[in-house]
Design a protein around this motif. Structure first.
Motif, PDB file in Angstrom:
ATOM      1  N   THR A   1      -8.663  -4.160  12.189  1.00 18.52           N
ATOM      2  CA  THR A   1      -7.800  -3.901  11.029  1.00 18.52           C
ATOM      3  C   THR A   1      -6.723  -2.879  11.377  1.00 18.52           C
ATOM      4  OG1 THR A   1      -9.652  -4.393   9.570  1.00 18.52           O
ATOM      5  CG2 THR A   1      -7.796  -3.217   8.604  1.00 18.52           C
TER       6      THR A   1
ATOM      7  N   PHE B   1      -4.134  -4.912  13.018  1.00 19.51           N
ATOM      8  CA  PHE B   1      -3.454  -5.853  12.127  1.00 19.51           C
ATOM      9  C   PHE B   1      -2.430  -5.151  11.226  1.00 19.51           C
ATOM     10  CE2 PHE B   1      -7.348  -8.898  12.204  1.00 19.51           C
ATOM     11  CZ  PHE B   1      -6.987  -9.296  13.474  1.00 19.51           C
ATOM     12  N   ALA B   2      -2.694  -3.886  10.920  1.00 19.90           N
ATOM     13  CA  ALA B   2      -1.774  -3.156  10.037  1.00 19.90           C
ATOM     14  C   ALA B   2      -0.392  -3.005  10.664  1.00 19.90           C
ATOM     15  CB  ALA B   2      -2.357  -1.789   9.703  1.00 19.90           C
TER      16      ALA B   2
ATOM     17  N   ALA C   1       0.995   3.030  13.347  1.00 19.43           N
ATOM     18  CA  ALA C   1       0.682   3.947  12.244  1.00 19.43           C
ATOM     19  C   ALA C   1      -0.736   3.752  11.726  1.00 19.43           C
ATOM     20  CB  ALA C   1       1.688   3.768  11.110  1.00 19.43           C
ATOM     21  N   GLY C   2      -1.368   2.642  12.094  1.00 22.02           N
ATOM     22  CA  GLY C   2      -2.756   2.442  11.686  1.00 22.02           C
ATOM     23  C   GLY C   2      -2.907   1.942  10.265  1.00 22.02           C
ATOM     24  N   ALA C   3      -4.155   1.678   9.910  1.00 18.10           N
ATOM     25  CA  ALA C   3      -4.433   1.036   8.623  1.00 18.10           C
ATOM     26  C   ALA C   3      -4.817   2.017   7.524  1.00 18.10           C
ATOM     27  CB  ALA C   3      -5.561   0.018   8.804  1.00 18.10           C
TER      28      ALA C   3
ATOM     29  N   ASP D   1      -3.511   4.827   6.188  1.00 15.85           N
ATOM     30  CA  ASP D   1      -2.501   5.152   5.189  1.00 15.85           C
ATOM     31  C   ASP D   1      -2.130   3.924   4.356  1.00 15.85           C
ATOM     32  OD1 ASP D   1      -2.458   7.707   5.984  1.00 15.85           O
ATOM     33  OD2 ASP D   1      -0.464   7.665   6.896  1.00 15.85           O
ATOM     34  N   LEU D   2      -2.257   2.764   4.995  1.00 14.47           N
ATOM     35  CA  LEU D   2      -1.904   1.524   4.298  1.00 14.47           C
ATOM     36  C   LEU D   2      -2.914   1.249   3.190  1.00 14.47           C
ATOM     37  CD1 LEU D   2      -0.046  -0.966   4.372  1.00 14.47           C
ATOM     38  CD2 LEU D   2      -1.595  -1.976   6.031  1.00 14.47           C
ATOM     39  N   TYR D   3      -4.202   1.318   3.534  1.00 12.41           N
ATOM     40  CA  TYR D   3      -5.226   1.041   2.528  1.00 12.41           C
ATOM     41  C   TYR D   3      -5.399   2.205   1.549  1.00 12.41           C
ATOM     42  CZ  TYR D   3      -6.470  -3.356   4.691  1.00 12.41           C
ATOM     43  OH  TYR D   3      -6.440  -4.646   5.150  1.00 12.41           O
TER      44      TYR D   3
END
Lengths: 576, 576
Positions: free
Chosen positions: A498, A501-502, A561-563, A565-567
């Motif tokens: 994940t 994927f972000a 940037a990774g997931a 902060d997105l989630y």
């Protein structure tokens, strides 16, 4: 607005950028001599210009339609298809055993691109058929091969690909179409498939559907899926189209573009089908077809981009308006800096996307010819990039083409808008570009990044080699590839997919940006080596490296940037 | 798919990001109390949701058409327009002297945006009329004001803007429409104008055209152009619509989108017109209308983006497919990282574009209320950014909205494609986005960059102020604004405007990127100040600053590359 096939451009990229000579040096492709290559490109170019290009507007203005259950195609498409089939353009890369030319995929890719430039809606037929030929060559029984391949190769019959169901889009494993064994070696196929390009037509003698379905004992998910060949008309003992199978087109979509290409909903009511490959192993055969089609769809994007550039350039060269800063110029808008910037961006990105696609095709050819795992890995790695960057470039270039036209771009009579409407779907079908990016960031890095690192090594080695002769091009490319390598290493280090994927979409685009620079530099080096200092290819490379390549850094910041902060933002946070 | 007016979002941005309190503290806008503001936003939001939104598909599916010379509009548009006029939504910012509400442009901008979200094709009517009211208020004679303004303000009559001619697109100075003085204070207007939005309709009592034309003694170029008011029906002595003027709609364009908005070719055959402003000074009055309309068109882009986001979010929340990485999630595609990335990008960019547009409106209001040159310069500087970034965001967000829908995005039944087709023109009309960027890089820097530097000073001051509380947001923004300042200084140093124009579009976008970060930080600071640590606005700001802001560096490299390398590639080099 006539399309002009850029034959010399393909020839240059094949010869001087992506190394077709490696392919033609193999036994398998020894027939692809320079004379043959030149003849194929020239003839396919001529057919695309003269026969297909005049049909493009017809398809848009007179969409394919379903009339009392009969599929009526756009005016002239029957003759257009006949020219494709008669010219042998369906089967350039098909094996000679079944009547194909056995030529490299690199050539087929260039030919497919020209046909897309001329008439995308019609080109989908040979493209899908080529994928089907490839799948049958690799996975079908000899009996199926003997019955179907010669007809598909000759273009008398055409092929389709049936994956999607209403409840299962990108999640193919959720499909419910069933296959009941009848005990006589055939299966009864029942279910509904949607978004089937050219599910039927009124000009080929038969339509051959490859259909994913589940056997009664098939486990859930993709591991329980099998692939079946289901013809519209069941061949009789002589291999001639016989009785109608139990299948029909029940609807044709009303789409934003590609009106000439009927997008069908297919109903299978216990239709007779034959197993292709092994039971429950349908995804493997389908992937053969999809990988072939993915490169092909990337080429569709590039083909439309080429047509949109030619169209916009002709308009901008003809349209006089305002005072331009070019002394002795014609006063045409092409001489305004911002119009020139748009057109040059279009040109530079088309070169980058085209070189990536042709490099992918060369890797496929080398895999075919040598079976070497390195080439196989290279082909697998480049395929999602070729698909996503090719189609994104198609959309962006067509969008710029509309902008170059100003108000004329928004009215339909110029045709600029049609390119944008038609090409939009290429970022969606054959696996959305998001799916391509996830494939790249996950499956294609399962080798620990070996294929990706090998590619970056090549980019850096070439940049090193160019440092003495073309330092202003070599240095930014070397720097960019180092930044890309850091991004790649970040991706590989994420065990939680994940996290990858972000940022997969910007990661794929950053990779394409740097690769595009690599091929631009190769073109400049070839020009320099030929004694032409600062020639047009070198100047185009400079434009790309100075203005477009810098995008990679922002993309890689996004990609890594990774997931988390997105989630951290929930769907409720996104609501108004 | 019902549209939900994001009233709380406008309220937050007005109150906490762009400083509406400065506006309402002036005498001129003292009536815009918090209660009034809340009531206006709520009522306009309700009207947009309930009355306009249901008409959006009707306009697309049943285009306006010319029938035996009579313009027939899309079903329901008459009632929709009536609701706009009756609600007073045409004239929020019109002066009370003529029946307007006299409220701030900031409020009108929010209301216009909501109407665009609901039905862009219809919203063009009040938007054009507002620009005409503004132009007449500033430049028309008292007699014209008395006859026309009350009718325009009430919405009984509507206004259009007639600039473009077939041979003169963005080069307005090339126009040939003529105005012959008749000696009775009127002029005979003769010529053809194209791309006239809502050149006629079948539901307002009169249509008032503002037409650019050249007097017999008008010098060539823009300095010889005058502005004329030319009504469809000439008002009688009581101000009632009387005899038909000598003008007609001779054609309606077939467009990629905005089918509900008739784009007309107007023929003036010695039509009676009245001079607005002074002879040969028509561009000045037209610029009043255009500047108003430019901000408004930026808002159109943002409005469509909002609708596209809501539409895509609803689909992604509803559509279940594949295995998502969210524990306890619903299995809807909104939980896939790449879909979440797309939706969050849409949300973050809409916030940025909307804050820029509302900040521009506040500057216009402060200019109106105080006459202070600083506010005037701020408004002038922000207008092209609001227009170009707002409309580019509209296109990108609508494009992402199609992508979120997958295959459903390309078929017309979902409506996702309509947003993209409709909004595409906003980057072209009211001055293409290239023209906006050139305006920014040349005319708007004629003050030596004073207005631009003042804005960057504010960005940096706010970032400094946030360093203690929100260091991870403040630092990248401060760095980016320094890079932007370098780019700005490069622009200012170019005395040859062609050097600026070669990078004007990426320069404008880089400025917008940094400004967007500035307003995101302001939102995060307001949330923090209200005691909410790491609230949703702060998390959205972090997404923007981490993932989208980094784009500025690549844009500025492009912006400052100069024109030499660009013109080193000739049109022949770009040909195939």
């Amino acid at each position: 607005m006539p399309y002009h096939a850029p034959v010399a451009e393909y020839q240059f990229i094949l010869d001087h950028v992506v190394g077709l000579d490696q392919v033609t040096a193999t036994d398998r492709f020894a027939d692809a001599t320079p004379d043959v290559t030149a003849a194929i490109l020239t003839e396919a170019g001529r057919m695309s210009q003269e026969v297909l290009s005049p049909l493009n507007r017809s398809g848009d203005q007179h969409p394919a339609r379903l009339e009392n259950g009969v599929l009526r195609t756009s005016p002239g498409f029957d003759q257009g298809y006949r020219a494709i089939a008669d010219g042998g353009w369906v089967s350039i890369s098909a094996h000679p055993d079944h009547g194909g030319m056995g030529l490299p995929m690199a050539l087929a890719t260039a030919v497919n691109e020209m046909m897309s430039s001329a008439c995308l809606a019609l080109q989908i037929i040979p493209l899908m058929t080529q994928g089907q030929i490839d799948a049958l060559e690799h996975h079908a029984s000899d009996a199926l091969k003997q019955t179907y391949l010669p007809k598909l190769v000759s273009g008398e019959w055409n092929g389709t690909m049936n994956l999607t169901e209403p409840q299962a889009g990108s999640d193919v494993g959720a499909l419910t179409t069933s296959a009941e064994p009848r005990g006589d070696g055939t299966y009864a196929i029942t279910g509904q498939k949607i978004y089937i390009s050219w599910g039927d037509n009124d000009f080929t003698d038969n339509v051959v559907h490859l259909v994913l379905a589940r056997l009664p004992d098939g486990p859930p998910g993709t591991k329980g899926i099998s692939l079946f060949l289901v013809p519209k008309l069941i061949p009789d003992e002589h291999g001639k189209p016989g009785r109608a199978n139990d299948l029909k087109v029940v609807g044709v979509e009303h789409k934003m573009g590609l009106h000439g290409s009927p997008t069908c909903t297919m109903q299978y009511d216990g239709a007779t089908g034959w197993l292709v490959g092994r039971e429950h192993d349908g995804m493997r055969a389908m992937f053969t077809m999809m990988n072939n089609a993915r490169l092909g769809v990337g080429g569709q994007g590039i083909g439309v981009a080429e047509a949109a550039l030619q169209h916009a350039l002709a308009y901008a060269t003809d349209r006089k308006q305002g005072r331009t800063p070019v002394e002795g110029g014609t006063g045409a808008i092409v001489d305004h800096a911002d119009v020139r910037r748009m057109l040059t961006t279009m040109k530079a990105d088309i070169f980058a996307a085209r070189a990536i696609a042709l490099a992918c095709a060369v890797a496929i050819d080398m895999e075919t010819a040598t079976g070497a795992p390195d080439w196989s890995a290279r082909a697998a790695f480049l395929t999602p990039i070729a698909k996503a960057f090719g189609t994104d470039t198609g959309i962006e270039v067509a969008n710029l083409g509309v902008q170059v036209h100003g108000g004329m771009g928004f009215v339909e009579e110029t045709g600029a808008a049609q390119y944008l409407r038609d090409v939009r779907v290429t970022a969606i079908y054959e696996g959305t570009n998001g799916i391509q990016a996830m494939d790249l960031a996950a499956r294609k890095l399962m080798d620990g990044g070996e294929a990706a690192h090998a590619l970056i090594d090549e980019i850096e080695a070439q940049a090193e080699a160019a440092r003495a002769t073309l330092p202003d091009l070599a240095e930014p490319l070397w720097q960019a590839s180092e930044t890309l390598r850091e991004g790649l290493d970040w991706m590989i280090a994420q065990s939680d997919l994940t996290q990858r994927f972000a940022g997969a979409v910007p990661f794929l685009r950053a990779f394409a940006r740097v690769l595009g620079g690599h091929y631009h530099l190769a073109a400049a080096m070839a020009e320099t080596a030929a004694g032409q200092d600062n020639g047009p290819r070198t100047r185009l490379a400079r434009f790309y490296l100075t203005r477009l390549l810098p995008e990679h850094a922002g993309l890689l910041a996004h990609a890594t940037a990774g997931a988390d902060d997105l989630y951290a933002l929930s769907p409720d946070d996104l609501a108004a």
